[in-house]
Design a protein around this motif. Structure first.
Motif, short mmCIF file in Angstrom:
data_model
loop_
_atom_site.label_atom_id
_atom_site.label_comp_id
_atom_site.label_asym_id
_atom_site.label_seq_id
_atom_site.Cartn_x
_atom_site.Cartn_y
_atom_site.Cartn_z
N ASP A 119 36.18 34.92 36.26
CA ASP A 119 36.22 34.21 37.54
C ASP A 119 35.23 33.04 37.56
OD1 ASP A 119 38.19 35.87 38.51
OD2 ASP A 119 36.81 37.16 39.63
N LEU A 120 34.04 33.28 37.06
CA LEU A 120 33.03 32.23 37.01
C LEU A 120 33.49 31.08 36.13
CD1 LEU A 120 30.14 31.40 37.84
CD2 LEU A 120 29.35 32.49 35.74
N ARG A 132 35.60 40.54 34.35
CA ARG A 132 36.32 39.84 35.43
C ARG A 132 35.41 38.82 36.08
NH1 ARG A 132 38.89 42.50 40.96
NH2 ARG A 132 39.69 40.53 41.76
N ALA A 133 34.16 39.17 36.30
CA ALA A 133 33.21 38.24 36.90
C ALA A 133 32.99 37.03 36.00
CB ALA A 133 31.88 38.95 37.17
N ARG A 134 32.88 37.27 34.68
CA ARG A 134 32.74 36.15 33.74
C ARG A 134 33.98 35.26 33.77
NH1 ARG A 134 30.61 40.16 30.43
NH2 ARG A 134 32.58 40.32 29.29
N PRO A 188 34.79 45.12 35.59
CA PRO A 188 34.16 44.23 36.58
C PRO A 188 33.28 43.13 35.95
CG PRO A 188 33.99 46.50 37.30
CD PRO A 188 34.54 46.52 35.90
N ALA A 189 32.59 43.44 34.87
CA ALA A 189 31.73 42.43 34.25
C ALA A 189 32.55 41.32 33.61
CB ALA A 189 30.82 43.09 33.21
N SER A 238 43.41 36.04 43.33
CA SER A 238 42.08 36.28 42.75
C SER A 238 41.22 37.19 43.61
CB SER A 238 41.36 34.95 42.52
OG SER A 238 41.21 34.27 43.75
#
Length: 115
Positions: free
Chosen positions: A74-75, A70-72, A67-68, A16
């Motif tokens: 990961d969160l 992916r961040a969602r 990136p956006a 990750s």
């Protein structure tokens, strides 16, 4: 490919903490290994497995390359991992809007004569 198929990083064989460049390289490697134009002719069962791996790689790259999203992802997965009691294994839930359908559907090209 290692591990759990519901983990998008595992589909590409990454951790990750992978960088965008590592994600891109891993995606291209999986595509080269499983793409119908580059794999050898053989058993139809092998083709089915390669097609599934190809679809999973496309779906994983669609989420992890942006990136956006992916961040969602990961969160969402981090929140689910911390809320699961220790010792209980469950499938990772899908992010909102996630479907089992591949992001791109393409069929054979058919040329028709113009009239």
């Amino acid at each position: 490919m290692p591990g759990d198929r519901s983990d998008l990083y595992a589909v590409l064989g990454l951790s990750s903490r992978a960088t965008q460049e590592e994600i891109r390289r891993a995606y291209r490697t999986v595509m080269r290994q499983n793409h119908p134009d580059t794999r050898p002719l053989g058993d139809p069962h092998d083709n089915t497995a390669a097609n599934l791996a190809l679809q999973q790689a496309i779906a994983a790259y669609t989420v992890l390359a942006d990136p956006a999203s992916r961040a969602r992802y990961d969160l969402h997965t981090t929140a689910q991992r911390t809320s699961t009691p220790i010792g209980i294994r469950t499938a990772l839930p899908r992010p909102p809007g996630w479907t089992d359908e591949p992001p791109i559907l393409a069929g054979p090209v058919r040329w028709h004569r113009s009239r």
